[in-house]
Design an enzyme around this catalytic site. Structure first.
Site, PDB file in Angstrom:
ATOM      1  N   LEU A  63       0.826  -1.217   0.000  1.00 17.92           N
ATOM      2  CA  LEU A  63       0.000   0.000   0.000  1.00 17.92           C
ATOM      3  C   LEU A  63       0.859   1.265   0.000  1.00 17.92           C
ATOM      4  O   LEU A  63       0.326   2.364  -0.120  1.00 17.92           O
ATOM      5  CB  LEU A  63      -0.964   0.001   1.189  1.00 17.92           C
ATOM      6  N   ARG A  64       2.161   1.102   0.128  1.00 17.05           N
ATOM      7  CA  ARG A  64       3.140   2.188  -0.072  1.00 17.05           C
ATOM      8  C   ARG A  64       3.127   3.296   0.977  1.00 17.05           C
ATOM      9  O   ARG A  64       3.998   4.136   0.980  1.00 17.05           O
ATOM     10  CB  ARG A  64       2.964   2.841  -1.446  1.00 17.05           C
ATOM     11  N   HIS A 232       4.351 -15.705  -3.349  1.00 17.08           N
ATOM     12  CA  HIS A 232       4.468 -15.704  -4.825  1.00 17.08           C
ATOM     13  C   HIS A 232       5.422 -16.739  -5.422  1.00 17.08           C
ATOM     14  O   HIS A 232       6.456 -16.402  -5.987  1.00 17.08           O
ATOM     15  CB  HIS A 232       4.806 -14.312  -5.334  1.00 17.08           C
ATOM     16  N   ASP A 305       0.120  -9.646  -4.928  1.00 10.76           N
ATOM     17  CA  ASP A 305       1.398  -8.923  -4.833  1.00 10.76           C
ATOM     18  C   ASP A 305       1.232  -7.525  -5.451  1.00 10.76           C
ATOM     19  O   ASP A 305       2.124  -7.021  -6.137  1.00 10.76           O
ATOM     20  CB  ASP A 305       2.529  -9.694  -5.519  1.00 10.76           C
ATOM     21  N   HIS A 309       3.079   1.407  -8.938  1.00 13.22           N
ATOM     22  CA  HIS A 309       4.186   2.337  -9.162  1.00 13.22           C
ATOM     23  C   HIS A 309       3.676   3.554  -9.903  1.00 13.22           C
ATOM     24  O   HIS A 309       2.676   3.485 -10.629  1.00 13.22           O
ATOM     25  CB  HIS A 309       5.298   1.673  -9.984  1.00 13.22           C
TER      26      HIS A 309
END
Lengths: 447, 308
Positions: A63-64, A232, A305, A309
């Site tokens: 979620l940055r 992953h 995942d 960006h």
């Protein structure tokens, strides 16, 4: 709000329910389920054969926030989640600062509460500062409410430290989520070591960078007896190792992403940065093995995942562009169209992998619509076809290799604790059309 | 097919490659007593972000011989430096009235995305480990000038295939002219997945040499040896360098190519090179490759730019 959903087809693998079902939602919970509830005193929505599933849970998202709000915020990420039918997400700790202190956990929870969309379960750093040197303040983080530990993206190279982490997390009852990558083998690589990557002359990542780390972690798990969750998984030989571990009685859970289930390395042709991800897209044999592992239960979970960006970052050349795919808003329709409709896996398996299993592994509510459970659910339209348009994502990350794909199975209604968060693509608090949309469907009484 | 850019020979048809050969021959035949005008009034920008002498000179000469003007443009660029963006570079070119950008970069794929959207021809002078299309074309032209029948010829290519952009262009060029390709290198330079369909591959130079009609020596770049790819350059030379003993395994009329610059003592021993120069200078095409580079690049520029 209290509500009856009528005319939908329920698919709830948690209690083996499949078929037409009316659902009474009261006080944020599933109060009753019946093929025919009879007269009710709540508003009714007619679903006309749409699918009703327990809310999807994505146990691997970025979620940055804090620190990288250009890429995503907790609010935009949660909007993307409910738009994609996810009622809960577990967010990775590689923010700036990383999630290695209780204050950061509290900050994330506060931002999530303010967004008031999906449930957000923070994952805590496994090592202090994600530096791989010493264990993080695991007890403090657990008390603050993290639902697992991970150094995602910067895997713990020190095997002793990894063993200690598994042993200690066991006491806390929390999973250790391992991003399996031998960094010395992967160093500098940007693409799978296959025909496409070699043809483009790009630095490669060998599959052994993953498989060697998968093998190590399974062996450490055998010693440490924690709750190991392998993030992953992307290669055929990793799947073989999972089969071996199961045979050997080693306890673990594992996840796979939608993109590794649907794409191969050929997607990077033409230096396509939207298909640059880590682990990299691999070969058809790997892709097929991952699908088979879903079918036979070696892999438990599908997680996106979600790695948003900023557009300018993905516009860089292939070597410099960052890894990652914005996944929340495409996952379900992609998998429904390409795995369920094609008969590769049954819908019950997909729902289990996207809801019931992640709830079990994280130890959180949800993953079921049994009476008494929180009314976290999603309604999916299995018929209407729509094209993926990344410019319409709620996520700030428009980076997807699936732009332009025509899919079915888009979520049309998302409820968290009985509250409507998304209706026909409009997200509460994020879209001006949300309230008019709600008014119109309740006026018509149908979705 | 309307060609605008030259990044990769994968997108160049056999017909287009043959056309380049014909035009190169045309220019070479008339070079002494004729001036050419196909780039008259056209500006061609040259930006090399990697060191080069011969390729850069060769392109510049080709532009001049066709009557065009060279714009030497050397912006600080690339992702790591705080230079200008790819888009800015392209905008500058267009503002300067450039018809084409001839570039070399250590980073592959810089202009791949933007190319279809702008009226500027992109011509690669070598991109990272991706391709070096004009090198492959000039090699073919050089062999044709020698009267070599490429159809059915066996080209043995030896060296650092993994990092070679020349090799990757030849994966398309040599088969297009009917030659078969045998790749020879230690495994670290020759992963299986790199070998293109139709080519054969092996680790033993001794096994490959007797069947070679043409031996193509690739550079083993010193700058890549810092990362433990090989025990040492000497270890490479002892197994894969062309020394006199290995030279004796070649057919007596087998030809030698090298894209330059050559590391004498690594891919070829000093003694073997001197021996060849003294006794069979006609088998060594290194200088002809350089000379023919100009005509081949004229042909490429003429094909892509004349009339546009």
């Amino acid at each position: 709000m209290d509500l009856v959903l009528r005319g939908g087809i329920l698919h709830d693998p948690s209690c083996n329910r499949e078929g037409p079902m009316e659902i009474l939602i009261r006080n944020g919970r599933v109060e009753a389920l019946s093929p025919s509830l009879g007269p009710v005193d709540t508003p009714v929505l007619e679903l006309a054969g749409k699918l009703v599933l327990p809310g999807l849970i994505d146990m691997h998202v970025h979620l940055r926030e804090p620190g990288q709000e250009k890429k995503e915020t907790i609010a935009t990420g949660c909007a993307a989640a409910v738009a994609g039918g996810f009622t809960a997400v577990a967010c990775m700790p590689n923010t700036s600062p990383p999630v290695d202190r209780k204050e950061t956990v509290a900050y994330i929870k506060e931002r999530a509460a303010r967004a008031d969309l999906a449930r957000v379960y923070p994952i805590g750093a496994l090592t202090a500062g994600l530096q791989g040197q010493e264990l993080s303040a695991m007890t403090e983080l657990a008390a603050a409410g993290v639902r697992g530990f991970s150094d995602d993206g910067r895997p713990v190279a020190d095997s002793t430290l990894m063993l200690r982490a598994l042993q200690f997390a066991r006491v806390l009852g929390l999973p250790v989520i391992s991003h399996c990558e031998d960094l010395s083998l992967a160093a500098g690589g940007v693409v799978h070591a296959g025909a496409t990557g070699y043809r483009l002359g790009l630095p490669v990542i060998h599959a052994a960078a993953e498989t060697a780390a998968v093998a190590r972690d399974l062996l450490l798990q055998q010693e440490g007896c924690g709750y190991l969750h392998l993030a992953h998984i992307s290669s055929r030989l990793s799947v073989s190792l999972l089969a071996w571990a199961k045979e050997a009685g080693i306890q673990f859970s594992a996840e796979v992403t939608p993109h590794h289930l649907l794409l191969t390395e050929t997607a990077v042709d033409g230096f396509n940065t939207s298909a640059k991800m880590n682990p990299p897209l691999r070969e058809e044999g790997d892709r097929a093995a991952l699908c088979e592992a879903l079918r036979n239960g070696l892999i438990d979970v599908i997680a996106t995942d979600h790695a948003p960006h900023h557009a300018a970052e993905k516009e860089k050349d292939f070597i410099s562009a960052p890894f990652g795919v914005s996944g929340l808003e495409t996952a379900f329709p992609l998998l429904f169209t390409h795995l369920v409709e094609t008969g590769i896996i049954p819908l019950s398996c997909l729902v289990d992998c996207l809801s019931t299993a992640p709830a079990r592994i994280l130890g959180v509510a949800g993953g079921t619509l049994a009476p008494g459970a929180p009314a976290d659910l999603v309604v999916v339209d299995p018929r209407a076809e729509k094209q993926v348009q990344n410019e319409k994502f709620y996520s700030r990350g428009k980076n997807t290799p699936f732009h332009g794909w025509k899919l079915r199975g888009f979520p049309v209604l998302t409820l968290v604790e009985g509250d409507i968060k998304m209706c026909r693509g409009e997200v509460k608090g994020m879209s001006d059309a949300f309230i008019p949309m709600l008014e119109s469907i309740f006026k018509e009484g149908r979705l | 097919m309307f060609l605008k850019d030259l990044f990769s020979l994968a997108h160049f048809s056999v017909a287009a490659m043959q056309e380049v050969m014909e035009r190169a021959r045309y220019f070479k035949d008339r070079d002494r007593n004729q001036t050419f005008k196909s780039l008259q009034g056209k500006n061609v920008a040259i930006s090399f972000w990697e060191p080069s002498t011969r390729t850069r000179l060769s392109f510049a000469l080709a532009v001049q011989k066709l009557g065009g003007t060279v714009i030497d443009y050397q912006p600080e660029m690339g992702s790591e430096k705080k230079g200008e963006s790819i888009e800015d570079t392209v905008k500058t070119m267009l503002s300067l009235g450039a018809a084409a950008l001839i570039f070399r970069s250590s980073i592959p794929g810089l202009f791949y995305e933007i190319a279809p959207h702008v009226e500027l021809s992109f011509i690669s002078g070598g991109e990272g480990c991706y391709q070096h299309p004009t090198q492959a074309l000039l090699d073919i032209f050089t062999l044709q000038q020698r009267g070599v029948t490429l159809q059915g010829a066996n080209v043995v290519m030896v060296g650092d295939i993994l990092h070679s952009r020349v090799a990757r262009s030849h994966f398309y060029a040599l088969p297009a002219f009917g030659a078969s390709l045998t790749l020879v290198a230690p495994p670290v330079f020759l992963p299986d997945a790199l070998v293109p369909p139709g080519a054969s591959a092996g680790f033993s130079l001794e096994e490959a040499l007797p069947a070679a009609d043409i031996l193509y020596l690739l550079r083993v770049q010193k700058e890549r040896q810092g990362v433990n790819l090989l025990p040492s350059l000497n270890a490479y030379a002892s197994l894969y360098g062309l020394d006199q003993k290995r030279l004796a395994l070649l057919k007596k009329d087998a030809l030698l190519l090298h894209p330059g610059p050559m590391n004498v003592g690594t891919e070829i021993s000093y003694e073997a090179l001197k021996y060849l120069e003294r006794h069979n200078p006609e088998r060594v095409l290194f200088q002809e490759q350089v000379a023919n580079g100009v005509y081949t690049r004229m042909a490429v520029l003429d094909l892509l730019l004349a009339g546009r």
